[in-house]
Scaffold this active site. Sequence first.
Site, short mmCIF file in Angstrom:
data_model
loop_
_atom_site.label_atom_id
_atom_site.label_comp_id
_atom_site.label_asym_id
_atom_site.label_seq_id
_atom_site.Cartn_x
_atom_site.Cartn_y
_atom_site.Cartn_z
N GLU A 39 -7.41 78.41 -78.56
CA GLU A 39 -6.78 79.23 -78.58
C GLU A 39 -5.93 78.87 -79.92
O GLU A 39 -5.72 77.96 -80.19
CB GLU A 39 -5.39 79.62 -77.64
CG GLU A 39 -4.83 80.59 -78.38
CD GLU A 39 -3.84 80.79 -76.91
OE1 GLU A 39 -3.05 81.92 -76.90
OE2 GLU A 39 -2.85 80.23 -76.07
N LYS B 19 -5.66 89.55 -77.51
CA LYS B 19 -4.69 88.89 -75.98
C LYS B 19 -4.37 90.28 -75.52
O LYS B 19 -3.27 90.63 -76.00
CB LYS B 19 -4.20 87.78 -76.34
CG LYS B 19 -3.18 87.06 -75.23
CD LYS B 19 -2.20 85.88 -76.02
CE LYS B 19 -2.23 85.11 -74.43
NZ LYS B 19 -1.79 83.97 -75.08
N CYS C 1 -6.00 82.43 -72.27
CA CYS C 1 -4.96 81.84 -72.04
C CYS C 1 -4.26 83.17 -71.03
O CYS C 1 -4.50 82.62 -70.19
CB CYS C 1 -3.92 81.48 -73.32
SG CYS C 1 -2.40 80.89 -72.65
#
Length: 297
Positions: A48, A127, A169
């Site tokens: 990331e 995301k 994440c």
Amino acid sequence: MAKLLKKPLKLALVQLATGADKAANLARARSKVLEASSQGANVVVLPECFNSPYGTKYFPKYAETLLPSPPSQEQSPSFHALSALAKEAKAYLIGGSIPEYGEETKKYYNTSLTFDPNGKLLATHRKVHLFDIDIPGKITFKESDALSPGNKVTIVDLPEYGKIAVAICYDVRFPELAMIAARKGCFLLVYPGAFNLTTGELHWELQARARAMDNQIYVGLCSPARDMSADYHAWGHSIIVDPMAAVQAQLDEQEGIAYAEIDDKKIEETRKGIPIYTQRRFDVYPDVSEGKVKYDE
């Protein structure tokens, strides 16, 4: 039982040491991805925010414009570096994530780009779940101060292997996303991520193993290396977990590459031994993958 994975592959997670110099980050990423491909990796993953420091104050400064696609070199040097690198490495490249600026929406996103071995863009994942947490005395972080969320499950077809899912994440904490991807036929879930020292110690390995166990597929979490001189301290410990939730490979906090062989035999063995795929009770609860789901495939 239908095969999820058409033939075995070698997965590599590059736990990259990053800094404030974007060009240097891209050069370092190139070096480590080529190292991984020289070791036979067919799918290589970066962490990331691999091209920039991690933090809400950095996102606007380092953001690149990706749309309309393909962007120009000036709009997105990282897009072009990743495309060229995938072609040079002759591997599928999951480009961790980069800060993205949407000129039409005037919003910022945390975005992952996946390229094939010819350098063609296969998928873009923004995301979905933003990292807004407050653990008293430990850490407070609010991604939504700078970022906007994506709105889809991202499934990528690697023609000679099968389907994988890419998320970022904090997305790993939401089992619905993983379950949808698994029930759509993915053999691997990939999460570029940057857990911190508090949540990393508590939940990093647990989340990887839980998603693998829940869905009886492979899971890879790829972190940046830890830099205690930076504003944000990443946990590191990039990890690959098999369908039985056994850890196949795990790094420490330093820069390195984690490798694992991925094959359908382990998926098949796991699902025969613990047959949850034939024992789910959709007469008692709904199949989340059959609802109104936004996903790319």
